[in-house]
Design an enzyme around this catalytic site. Structure first.
Site, short mmCIF file in Angstrom:
data_model
loop_
_atom_site.label_atom_id
_atom_site.label_comp_id
_atom_site.label_asym_id
_atom_site.label_seq_id
_atom_site.Cartn_x
_atom_site.Cartn_y
_atom_site.Cartn_z
N PHE A 1 -10.49 -0.50 -0.86
CA PHE A 1 -10.17 -1.39 0.25
C PHE A 1 -10.59 -2.81 -0.10
CE2 PHE A 1 -10.05 -3.28 4.43
CZ PHE A 1 -8.84 -2.79 4.88
N ASP B 1 0.86 -1.18 0.00
CA ASP B 1 0.00 0.00 0.00
C ASP B 1 0.90 1.24 0.00
OD1 ASP B 1 -1.77 2.05 1.68
OD2 ASP B 1 -3.16 0.57 0.87
P1 XMP Z 1 1.65 -0.24 3.87
O1 XMP Z 1 0.84 1.03 3.76
O2 XMP Z 1 2.67 -0.14 4.93
O3 XMP Z 1 0.55 -1.28 4.34
O4 XMP Z 1 2.21 -0.66 2.52
C1 XMP Z 1 0.62 -2.61 4.14
C2 XMP Z 1 -0.36 -3.28 5.04
O5 XMP Z 1 -1.57 -2.51 5.13
C3 XMP Z 1 -2.71 -3.30 5.14
N1 XMP Z 1 -3.57 -2.92 4.01
C4 XMP Z 1 -4.72 -3.49 3.70
N2 XMP Z 1 -5.37 -4.52 4.27
N3 XMP Z 1 -7.07 -4.35 2.64
C5 XMP Z 1 -6.55 -4.94 3.73
O6 XMP Z 1 -7.14 -5.87 4.25
C6 XMP Z 1 -6.49 -3.30 1.99
O7 XMP Z 1 -6.99 -2.81 0.98
C7 XMP Z 1 -5.24 -2.86 2.56
N4 XMP Z 1 -4.39 -1.87 2.20
C8 XMP Z 1 -3.37 -1.95 3.12
C9 XMP Z 1 -2.19 -4.72 5.02
O8 XMP Z 1 -2.19 -5.30 6.30
C10 XMP Z 1 -0.77 -4.61 4.51
O9 XMP Z 1 0.07 -5.63 4.95
#
Ligand code: XMP
Ligand code: MG
Length: 181
Positions: free
Chosen positions: A151, A102
């Protein structure tokens, strides 16, 4: 559970096919290496379980847990180690198995931390990538699917610890998390 899904983004079949492709590619790339799959709990559990069986070479697995999100959908910017790896990383070729990239903050932090432990190499395999949301530059070797900035839930991914057991990946109806705010 199904009533909370706005639409199916990736079917079981699509996921299965792509995981097989990734596994074959990884087996080729790591044939002469000392592969250690590192799963970041809990979101990557379904992916890890399928991916490791699609990689037909000797390998080891280990798990770590970090938290970067609360129970909701927005990042707190804080990465905390909840459970560390147990295996000594010296000389190992790490492949971090993630559910979704993300902002990139979680992976960026994890990589920096693991690189201090003398692994031979550290690379990333993420099932999903949300390029529109990247905030830091993280080099990712293997990407299952690129997804839009919505999401997503299922196949390990949760909203407030629910929906991880959906066999496909779907988009959550906004009213589910809007009603919780
Ligand atoms: P970052 O922002 O650090 O986040 O790259 C990675 C973690 O964020 C969670 N994440 C999600 N979880 N649906 C989810 O269930 C989503 O659309 C989503 N976007 C981010 C996830 O835990 C991931 O490891
Ligand atoms: Mg999560």
């Amino acid at each position: 559970m199904k009533n909370d899904v706005l639409k199916v983004l990736l079917t079981e079949e699509q996921i299965h096919e792509r995981v097989a492709e990734l596994g074959a590619q990884i087996a080729k790339d790591y044939a002469d290496k000392n592969l250690l799959l590192v799963s970041v709990l809990k979101g990557s559990v379904a992916f890890m379980a399928d991916l490791m069986r699609a990689i037909d070479i000797p390998l080891a697995i280990d798990f770590m847990a970090v938290s970067s999100y609360g129970s909701g959908v927005k990042t707190s910017g804080v990465v905390k180690i909840i459970k560390d790896l147990e295996i000594d990383l010296t000389g190992r070729d790490l492949l971090i198995v993630e559910d979704i990239l993300d902002s990139g903050m979680t992976l960026s932090y994890i990589i920096d931390m693991l690189e201090t432990r003398n692994p031979n190499s550290v690379r990333i395999c993420t099932l999903l990538d949300k390029p529109e949301r990247h905030q830091v530059d993280v080099p990712v070797e293997y990407i299952g699917f690129t997804v839009p900035d919505e999401f997503v839930i299922g196949y390990g991914l949760d909203y407030d610890e629910r929906y991880r057991n959906l066999p496909y990946i779907g988009v959550l109806k906004p009213e589910v998390y809007e009603s919780a705010e």
